[in-house]
Design an enzyme around this catalytic site. Structure first.
Site, PDB file in Angstrom:
ATOM      1  N   LYS A  68       0.812  -1.231   0.000  1.00 46.40           N
ATOM      2  CA  LYS A  68       0.000   0.000   0.000  1.00 46.40           C
ATOM      3  C   LYS A  68       0.844   1.280   0.000  1.00 46.40           C
ATOM      4  O   LYS A  68       0.420   2.315  -0.497  1.00 46.40           O
ATOM      5  CB  LYS A  68      -0.944   0.010   1.208  1.00 46.40           C
ATOM      6  CG  LYS A  68      -2.109  -0.959   1.077  1.00 46.40           C
ATOM      7  CD  LYS A  68      -3.076  -0.791   2.234  1.00 46.40           C
ATOM      8  CE  LYS A  68      -4.287  -1.673   2.060  1.00 46.40           C
ATOM      9  NZ  LYS A  68      -5.328  -1.414   3.051  1.00 46.40           N
ATOM     10  N   ASP A 104     -10.255   3.039   2.013  1.00 49.80           N
ATOM     11  CA  ASP A 104     -10.461   2.353   3.297  1.00 49.80           C
ATOM     12  C   ASP A 104     -11.240   3.220   4.284  1.00 49.80           C
ATOM     13  O   ASP A 104     -12.132   2.733   4.983  1.00 49.80           O
ATOM     14  CB  ASP A 104      -9.111   1.962   3.925  1.00 49.80           C
ATOM     15  CG  ASP A 104      -8.491   0.748   3.255  1.00 49.80           C
ATOM     16  OD1 ASP A 104      -9.232  -0.056   2.669  1.00 49.80           O
ATOM     17  OD2 ASP A 104      -7.252   0.609   3.316  1.00 49.80           O
TER      18      ASP A 104
HETATM   19  N1  LIG Z   1     -12.155  -4.889   7.279  1.00 49.61           N
HETATM   20  C1  LIG Z   1     -11.279  -4.330   6.475  1.00 49.61           C
HETATM   21  O1  LIG Z   1     -11.615  -3.838   5.383  1.00 49.61           O
HETATM   22  C2  LIG Z   1      -9.843  -4.205   6.909  1.00 49.61           C
HETATM   23  C3  LIG Z   1      -8.996  -3.281   6.280  1.00 49.61           C
HETATM   24  C4  LIG Z   1      -7.666  -3.184   6.714  1.00 49.61           C
HETATM   25  C5  LIG Z   1      -7.226  -4.015   7.739  1.00 49.61           C
HETATM   26  N2  LIG Z   1      -8.075  -4.896   8.327  1.00 49.61           N
HETATM   27  C6  LIG Z   1      -7.614  -5.763   9.437  1.00 49.61           C
HETATM   28  O2  LIG Z   1      -7.040  -4.935  10.448  1.00 49.61           O
HETATM   29  C7  LIG Z   1      -5.971  -5.606  11.100  1.00 49.61           C
HETATM   30  C8  LIG Z   1      -4.733  -4.711  11.147  1.00 49.61           C
HETATM   31  O3  LIG Z   1      -4.270  -4.473   9.820  1.00 49.61           O
HETATM   32  P1  LIG Z   1      -3.078  -3.424   9.519  1.00 49.61           P
HETATM   33  O4  LIG Z   1      -2.964  -3.336   8.052  1.00 49.61           O
HETATM   34  O5  LIG Z   1      -3.212  -2.197  10.332  1.00 49.61           O
HETATM   35  O6  LIG Z   1      -1.803  -4.240  10.096  1.00 49.61           O
HETATM   36  P2  LIG Z   1      -0.447  -3.614  10.693  1.00 49.61           P
HETATM   37  O7  LIG Z   1      -0.137  -2.317  10.068  1.00 49.61           O
HETATM   38  O8  LIG Z   1       0.537  -4.731  10.607  1.00 49.61           O
HETATM   39  O9  LIG Z   1      -0.796  -3.356  12.247  1.00 49.61           O
HETATM   40  C9  LIG Z   1      -1.015  -4.430  13.109  1.00 49.61           C
HETATM   41  C10 LIG Z   1      -1.536  -3.930  14.459  1.00 49.61           C
HETATM   42  O10 LIG Z   1      -1.797  -5.081  15.284  1.00 49.61           O
HETATM   43  C11 LIG Z   1      -0.987  -4.984  16.467  1.00 49.61           C
HETATM   44  N3  LIG Z   1      -0.539  -6.338  16.862  1.00 49.61           N
HETATM   45  C12 LIG Z   1      -0.004  -7.275  16.062  1.00 49.61           C
HETATM   46  N4  LIG Z   1       0.280  -8.378  16.789  1.00 49.61           N
HETATM   47  C13 LIG Z   1      -0.083  -8.112  18.057  1.00 49.61           C
HETATM   48  C14 LIG Z   1      -0.031  -8.848  19.278  1.00 49.61           C
HETATM   49  N5  LIG Z   1       0.447 -10.111  19.326  1.00 49.61           N
HETATM   50  N6  LIG Z   1      -0.479  -8.273  20.412  1.00 49.61           N
HETATM   51  C15 LIG Z   1      -0.982  -7.001  20.382  1.00 49.61           C
HETATM   52  N7  LIG Z   1      -1.050  -6.253  19.261  1.00 49.61           N
HETATM   53  C16 LIG Z   1      -0.599  -6.810  18.115  1.00 49.61           C
HETATM   54  C17 LIG Z   1       0.175  -4.106  16.076  1.00 49.61           C
HETATM   55  O11 LIG Z   1       0.763  -3.556  17.242  1.00 49.61           O
HETATM   56  P3  LIG Z   1       2.304  -2.996  17.216  1.00 49.61           P
HETATM   57  O12 LIG Z   1       2.220  -1.616  16.640  1.00 49.61           O
HETATM   58  O13 LIG Z   1       2.689  -3.027  18.629  1.00 49.61           O
HETATM   59  O14 LIG Z   1       3.086  -3.963  16.352  1.00 49.61           O
HETATM   60  C18 LIG Z   1      -0.543  -3.053  15.213  1.00 49.61           C
HETATM   61  O15 LIG Z   1      -1.248  -2.141  16.022  1.00 49.61           O
HETATM   62  C19 LIG Z   1      -5.772  -6.912  10.330  1.00 49.61           C
HETATM   63  O16 LIG Z   1      -6.419  -7.955  11.034  1.00 49.61           O
HETATM   64  C20 LIG Z   1      -6.477  -6.678   9.014  1.00 49.61           C
HETATM   65  O17 LIG Z   1      -6.994  -7.865   8.452  1.00 49.61           O
HETATM   66  C21 LIG Z   1      -9.373  -5.016   7.926  1.00 49.61           C
END
Ligand SMILES: NC(=O)c1ccc[n+]([C@@H]2O[C@H](COP(=O)([O-])OP(=O)(O)OC[C@H]3O[C@@H](n4cnc5c(N)ncnc54)[C@H](OP(=O)(O)O)[C@@H]3O)[C@@H](O)[C@H]2O)c1
Length: 290
Positions: A68, A104
């Site tokens: 992205k 988004d």
């Molecule tokens: N519904 C939709 O259209 C949509 C769109 C986008 C994303 N999503 C979902 O949203 C989620 C996040 O996506 P993203 O793109 O933001 O990913 P990302 O940039 O990798 O961010 C991941 C987030 O999860 C936290 N995290 C990961 N492992 C963890 C753990 N073991 N314990 C506590 N916190 C943890 C991270 O914390 P740290 O900062 O501490 O690493 C960060 O805040 C995913 O599940 C994705 O599928 C859904």
């Protein structure tokens, strides 16, 4: 009937994406002779792939993790939301010229309002997580005039950076570590709780974990989990036990895709058809995994 054209989604890996299922359903429903495919593009090949989108007959592409941000330097133009989010999820090809958009935030807000029945203006919101999705959600809530924003994340510094986005626009905001007393206090007074962590996600860091317990969730809140696989996440189960309203991530996924469809085709997307196809794809996937 439109002449055969190409669309798709790029990511790495990409096998998990259900976008081809609901985008193709939308194209078929509108009798548009186009094929929407999934492309697994290695990070080293992103520039080459983006260049191929300039070809005649290619309408554009969706973009997902981890591309992205990395697609951005290869585009001719970036729209305002995408520039502010620092991320592109939709590329549109107009006569060889590529524009990057980010739908988004739009998808998040449309799902919140239409499927969750909540208008965020003036509300107290708690965002769990501070990654890419959380940034888009924070941006959308700020634009919608949220009343207060608390952001809790495992890595506090990332939550602090998001909180600064809100305070810079005069919205009271605070950052908190995930799993802290401060988080419980913020949850207790929240009218909207949005999970943007990967906790509870199938094949994620902890499939069984919920960022909040039922005891931490107020019955009057709407709990919105961006995770859509599984459809019913550990957080949504906890929210149901607490008597709170719930909203899963599938509506946001479909609405961001509907907005992409409208950018490529310049006609209304059949959102209900897309939602049915997305739910059918998720249910089939869950049945396969037992
Ligand atoms: N519904 C939709 O259209 C949509 C769109 C986008 C994303 N999503 C979902 O949203 C989620 C996040 O996506 P993203 O793109 O933001 O990913 P990302 O940039 O990798 O961010 C991941 C987030 O999860 C936290 N995290 C990961 N492992 C963890 C753990 N073991 N314990 C506590 N916190 C943890 C991270 O914390 P740290 O900062 O501490 O690493 C960060 O805040 C995913 O599940 C994705 O599928 C859904």
């Amino acid at each position: 009937m439109i002449i055969a054209s190409a669309l798709g989604i790029i990511g790495y890996p990409i096998g998990h994406s259900i976008s081809p299922r609901f985008q193709q359903a939308a194209l078929n429903h509108r009798s548009i002779d186009a094929e929407y495919r999934a492309y697994a593009v290695h990070p080293d090949a992103v520039g080459e792939f983006v260049a191929s989108l300039r070809a005649e007959g290619v309408l554009g592409s969706n973009v997902t993790v981890p591309h992205k941000e990395t697609v951005m330097p290869f585009l001719d133009e970036i729209d305002e939301w995408a520039a502010e989010a620092g991320a592109v999820n939709t590329i549109v090809n107009r006569n060889g010229r590529l524009t990057g958009y980010n739908t988004d935030g739009y998808g998040f807000l449309r799902a919140l309002r239409e499927s969750g029945g909540l208008e965020p203006a003036g509300k107290r919101a708690l965002i769990l997580g501070a990654g890419g999705a959380a940034r888009g959600v924070a941006q959308a809530l700020i634009r919608a005039g949220v009343g207060r924003l608390d952001i809790a994340n495992r890595t506090l510094a990332r939550a602090e950076r998001l909180a600064e986005l809100a305070t810079a626009r005069g919205i009271p905001a605070a950052a908190r570590p995930l799993a802290s007393g401060g988080l419980s206090a913020a949850a207790a007074s929240a009218e909207l709780i949005v999970n943007c962590t990967a906790l509870g996600m199938t094949h994620g860091p902890d499939e069984t974990a919920s960022p909040l317990t039922a005891e931490q969730i107020p019955a009057a809140a709407l709990v919105y989990d961006l995770v859509y696989n599984p459809l019913l996440t550990p957080l949504l189960r906890a929210a149901e036990r607490a008597g709170a309203a719930t909203l899963g991530g599938i509506a946001m996924l479909v609405y961001q895709g509907a907005a992409s469809f409208e950018l490529w085709l310049e006609r209304p997307a059949p959102a209900a058809v897309m939602m049915d196809a997305a739910l059918a794809a998720m249910r089939a996937r869950q049945a396969e995994s037992g």
